[in-house]
Design an enzyme around this catalytic site. Structure first.
Site, PDB file in Angstrom:
ATOM      1  N   ASP A  36       0.838  -1.299  -0.119  1.00 44.03           N
ATOM      2  CA  ASP A  36      -0.053  -0.056   0.047  1.00 44.03           C
ATOM      3  C   ASP A  36       0.720   1.185   0.099  1.00 44.03           C
ATOM      4  OD1 ASP A  36      -2.211   1.553   2.684  1.00 44.03           O
ATOM      5  OD2 ASP A  36      -1.908   1.970   0.460  1.00 44.03           O
ATOM      6  N   ASP A 220      -1.696   5.638  -4.894  1.00 38.96           N
ATOM      7  CA  ASP A 220      -1.938   4.900  -3.908  1.00 38.96           C
ATOM      8  C   ASP A 220      -2.636   3.657  -4.333  1.00 38.96           C
ATOM      9  OD1 ASP A 220      -4.268   5.414  -1.130  1.00 38.96           O
ATOM     10  OD2 ASP A 220      -3.097   3.828  -1.586  1.00 38.96           O
TER      11      ASP A 220
HETATM   12  O1  LIG Z   1      -8.095   5.241   2.874  1.00 41.48           O
HETATM   13  C1  LIG Z   1      -7.948   5.274   1.577  1.00 41.48           C
HETATM   14  C2  LIG Z   1      -8.360   6.362   0.988  1.00 41.48           C
HETATM   15  C3  LIG Z   1      -9.942   6.419   0.700  1.00 41.48           C
HETATM   16  C4  LIG Z   1     -10.305   5.404  -0.226  1.00 41.48           C
HETATM   17  C5  LIG Z   1     -11.863   5.249  -0.058  1.00 41.48           C
HETATM   18  C6  LIG Z   1     -12.508   6.034   0.622  1.00 41.48           C
HETATM   19  C7  LIG Z   1     -12.031   7.015   1.176  1.00 41.48           C
HETATM   20  C8  LIG Z   1     -10.613   7.426   1.397  1.00 41.48           C
HETATM   21  N1  LIG Z   1      -7.092   4.407   1.118  1.00 41.48           N
HETATM   22  N2  LIG Z   1      -6.360   3.309   1.537  1.00 41.48           N
HETATM   23  C9  LIG Z   1      -5.011   3.524   1.572  1.00 41.48           C
HETATM   24  N3  LIG Z   1      -4.597   2.266   2.068  1.00 41.48           N
HETATM   25  C10 LIG Z   1      -5.790   1.793   2.842  1.00 41.48           C
HETATM   26  C11 LIG Z   1      -5.615   0.502   3.786  1.00 41.48           C
HETATM   27  C12 LIG Z   1      -7.104   0.223   4.040  1.00 41.48           C
HETATM   28  C13 LIG Z   1      -8.062   0.968   3.784  1.00 41.48           C
HETATM   29  C14 LIG Z   1      -7.973   2.243   2.933  1.00 41.48           C
HETATM   30  C15 LIG Z   1      -6.895   2.279   2.427  1.00 41.48           C
END
Ligand SMILES: O=C(Cc1ccccc1)Nn1cnc2ccccc21
Length: 331
Positions: A36, A220
């Site tokens: 991630d 991401d």
């Molecule tokens: O948290 C986020 C961004 C996100 C995604 C969807 C809605 C709002 C914000 N991504 N993420 C990046 N690494 C993660 C790991 C677990 C869950 C989400 C994760």
């Protein structure tokens, strides 16, 4: 020593997330973790995770590893943008992925995980590949696997070659020229607060005109979809009959029978095109005529996120040199 490891979609129907096999400890314990670039904690389901919160995940048991050492007095607690989270304590142990070994990697063992992690049995934890400044271990922040491995790699880079509904790869320490076409365009990275933040030079919807713009966002791999400014996604979904931004479904949905346009985003003087099929993300539920879009508005997020829907359309180089840069190539 360089390395290469598989990035395996956890669901054959749509690309929610990708997991990669790793081994931890002595004798090696194999887990499948979500690599991630949007966070910087390496945490795992463990023998410290309450059984009520474990549903099929493999666990890391430090007490069964002769090389595990408790990092006394250290704890961690992380909350992700989607509201999920986890917390626990910390060990150091041998950590290997794709042939690259770090002998004293901080491995954060979960003592609590939120339901969204419990419910995804194929994800046994996360490997943060963001900048180590984001690491949540207290009182002393820990280094990511990549920061620990960097000095042993031929080049301080890792690459992501994610694929649509297929297995891709993460490479560490080298750039595999067979994985992309044309040139790699490198862009500057803003490392504050610790994401791989870069500025896209604009966008086009389908075969339409390119709109120059500066879209600051994060690359991401831990986010399934791509979240962009409202004016961008409105102009995209405006080209799709029947597409609506639904409060009920929590984003843009459209008739599954629609013919979607592709989406092109600028990377410096070059560009990457996301095929329409990647943006036709998934049926709301099995057999539904309503489909959920892979391109969503970032207006409620406060950050633009180039998630897997965008990343899998490219070969992406995360260059950890000083200063860091991010490279994009067609494939
Ligand atoms: O948290 C986020 C961004 C996100 C995604 C969807 C809605 C709002 C914000 N991504 N993420 C990046 N690494 C993660 C790991 C677990 C869950 C989400 C994760």
């Amino acid at each position: 020593e360089n390395g290469s490891a598989a990035a395996i979609p956890i669901d054959p129907r749509f690309d929610i997330a990708y997991v990669t096999p790793v081994t931890i400890g002595t004798p090696p314990q194999t887990l499948y973790l979500d690599f991630d670039t949007g966070s910087s904690d390496l945490w795992v389901f463990s023998s410290h995770t309450p059984e009520s919160q474990v549903r099929g995940q493999r666990i890391y048991s430090p007490e069964k590893s002769s090389t595990a050492k408790l990092l006394a007095g250290h704890t961690w607690s992380i909350l992700y943008g989607d509201g999920s989270g986890s917390l626990g304590n910390v060990y150091t142990d041998n950590f290997t992925v794709g042939g690259v070994t770090v002998t004293s990697q901080a491995v954060q063992t979960a003592q609590q995980v939120s339901y969204s992690f419990t419910s995804q049995s194929e994800i046994h934890g996360l490997v943060g590949l963001g900048f180590s400044t984001l690491n949540t271990v207290f009182p002393n922040g820990q280094l990511t696997f990549f920061d620990n491995a960097k000095s042993t790699l031929d080049s301080p880079v890792f690459t992501a070659d994610l694929k649509w509904k297929k297995e891709g790869t993460y490479d560490f320490g080298f750039i595999d020229e067979t994985k992309y076409t044309g040139e790699i365009t490198y862009l500057p990275v803003q490392t504050d607060p610790g994401y791989w933040t870069f500025t896209s030079s604009g966008y086009a919807v389908g075969d339409g005109a390119f709109h120059p713009a500066s879209i600051v966002g994060i690359a991401d791999t831990g986010t399934s979809l791509t979240y962009l400014p409202a004016e961008v996604v409105t102009s995209y979904w405006g080209q799709v009959d029947g597409a609506v931004d639904s409060d009920y479904y929590g984003g843009y949905v459209f008739p599954c029978s629609s013919k979607l346009p592709s989406f092109t985003f600028g990377v410096g003087p070059a560009n990457i095109t996301i095929p329409a099929s990647y943006i036709n993300y998934a049926q709301i539920t099995e057999g539904s005529p309503v489909c959920f879009g892979g391109l969503q508005s970032s207006s409620w997020l406060g950050v633009n996120i180039w998630g897997d829907v965008a990343l899998k359309a490219a070969f992406v180089v995360f260059n950890g040199a000083n200063p860091p840069t991010i490279g994009w190539a067609k494939k």
